[in-house]
Design an enzyme around this catalytic site. Sequence first.
Site, short mmCIF file in Angstrom:
data_model
loop_
_atom_site.label_atom_id
_atom_site.label_comp_id
_atom_site.label_asym_id
_atom_site.label_seq_id
_atom_site.Cartn_x
_atom_site.Cartn_y
_atom_site.Cartn_z
N ARG A 87 0.85 -1.20 0.00
CA ARG A 87 0.00 0.00 0.00
C ARG A 87 0.88 1.25 0.00
O ARG A 87 0.60 2.24 -0.65
CB ARG A 87 -0.97 0.02 1.20
CG ARG A 87 -1.69 1.36 1.31
CD ARG A 87 -2.94 1.36 2.16
NE ARG A 87 -2.86 0.60 3.38
CZ ARG A 87 -2.20 0.96 4.48
NH1 ARG A 87 -1.52 2.10 4.52
NH2 ARG A 87 -2.21 0.19 5.54
N TYR A 147 -15.41 17.08 -16.68
CA TYR A 147 -15.96 15.72 -16.75
C TYR A 147 -17.07 15.56 -15.70
O TYR A 147 -16.88 15.95 -14.53
CB TYR A 147 -14.80 14.73 -16.53
CG TYR A 147 -15.22 13.31 -16.32
CD1 TYR A 147 -16.03 12.65 -17.24
CD2 TYR A 147 -14.81 12.59 -15.20
CE1 TYR A 147 -16.41 11.33 -17.05
CE2 TYR A 147 -15.17 11.28 -15.00
CZ TYR A 147 -15.99 10.66 -15.93
OH TYR A 147 -16.37 9.35 -15.73
N ASP A 177 -5.95 18.28 -15.32
CA ASP A 177 -6.35 16.95 -15.81
C ASP A 177 -5.91 16.86 -17.27
O ASP A 177 -6.45 17.54 -18.14
CB ASP A 177 -7.88 16.81 -15.68
CG ASP A 177 -8.37 15.42 -16.07
OD1 ASP A 177 -7.68 14.74 -16.84
OD2 ASP A 177 -9.47 15.04 -15.62
N LYS A 235 -7.36 5.73 -19.94
CA LYS A 235 -7.58 6.24 -21.30
C LYS A 235 -6.32 6.09 -22.15
O LYS A 235 -5.85 4.99 -22.34
CB LYS A 235 -8.08 7.69 -21.20
CG LYS A 235 -9.23 7.88 -20.20
CD LYS A 235 -10.44 7.10 -20.61
CE LYS A 235 -11.66 7.15 -19.71
NZ LYS A 235 -11.62 7.48 -18.34
N1 PLP Z 1 -10.91 12.89 -16.13
C1 PLP Z 1 -11.42 12.81 -17.36
C2 PLP Z 1 -11.20 13.94 -18.33
C3 PLP Z 1 -12.16 11.69 -17.75
O1 PLP Z 1 -12.67 11.63 -19.00
C4 PLP Z 1 -12.36 10.64 -16.82
C5 PLP Z 1 -13.15 9.44 -17.18
O2 PLP Z 1 -13.78 9.38 -18.21
C6 PLP Z 1 -11.83 10.77 -15.53
C7 PLP Z 1 -11.09 11.90 -15.23
C8 PLP Z 1 -12.05 9.71 -14.50
O3 PLP Z 1 -11.26 8.59 -14.75
P1 PLP Z 1 -11.60 7.09 -14.31
O4 PLP Z 1 -12.80 6.67 -15.07
O5 PLP Z 1 -10.36 6.32 -14.61
O6 PLP Z 1 -11.90 7.11 -12.83
#
Ligand code: PLP
Length: 385
Positions: A50, A102, A174, A199
């Site tokens: 962890r 998002y 992000d 992604k």
């Molecule tokens: N940030 C963006 C721009 C996203 O498109 C997503 C998910 O689609 C996330 C964060 C969250 O990621 P996760 O689905 O791996 O938790």
Amino acid sequence: MPQEKKRRTSVVQAGIGTDKAYKAVISPLYMSSTFEIAGIDQRSTYEYSRTRNPTRDELVNAISTLEHGIGGCVTASGMAALTLIIHLLNPDDLIIAPFDCYGRSYRLLCALSEKGHFKLEFIDQYDPATVEEAFKAKPKMMLIESPSNPVMRTADIAHITKCAKACGTIVAVDNTFLSPMLQQPLKLGADIVFHSTTKFLNGHSDVVGGCVVTSDKDILTDLEFWANSLGLIGAPFDSYMTLRGMRTLELRIHRAQENAQIIAELLDQHDKVDTVYYPGLPAHPGHEVAKRQQDGFGAMLSFEIKGAKQNTIDFVDHLEIFRLAQSLGGTESLINHPASMTHVSMGEEARAKAGVTDQLLRLSVGVEHIDDLCDDLTQALNKTG
Ligand code: PLP
């Protein structure tokens, strides 16, 4: 150019040649939850997974190198990465976020601010005057998502970080939609960059994961403390898989963005399509900023089908290659209906403000042959009312 050459090589070399025990070319997967300690008065780098795990460290080091950071944390998902970052805040701290982020990030920020974890404000980050005004409230953290999901708005990261420095505000970006191959926010002055590695970084739609990287020593100490204390860390197997996927990131993202540019131009010309949102189109409001701060326009785009919502439903039903799915950034092409899928939890009012209409569709363009992708979209549009 030499810099570019180095990054290309470093992504291919992620986790290669690090095995000291047997000289395995591909670094081994360390599944062990615990490691033997030499004696009760001795400490070692790896004791309990962890806190620290060698395979997770391989991944964080590789992403950190690409992002020009000093280190970071691998998390169980992109949402865990955001959860980790917002644990740097205290109840009196203000966090400012984009009004069109998002949907699940939007929901998490709202839910935790309602519980009193921090103060929250959403703003239009694409208007420099609004950004400058927002800094008057001395926020502790400014969250950026550029390009934004799903309407592809482009925030001027260098301008925001310049304002932030004057206020001592932490800027967290992000970078999920572009990956470090196409944008490096730390170089533009941000303090933290994070990803849903689910992604483009993993790139094969078979792992859920996240990562946070920083350029600041004190922030790194805090991030490591909270990742360990909250147990937000990613599994070693997922890190191994993500490293494996990452080695082809440069090839995948460049092929996918080449395809995306052609598709954006095709849709832009089509009489059944309304607005196309792709920063690679010269008419896109963020085109100039994207050209300045990105190394490419990426493989994500959105567009609206003209007419009633039924036309949008029919169009999606007629597609044969583009699959209707929530995620993005894999080698295969996907289509998403944000209003009913990824952005449903935002609520109708916030969606309307963000420009997420019932006619809006988001494409994650894959690496298939461009002719097949164009043919699929064209045949589906031709069958649409
Ligand atoms: N940030 C963006 C721009 C996203 O498109 C997503 C998910 O689609 C996330 C964060 C969250 O990621 P996760 O689905 O791996 O938790």
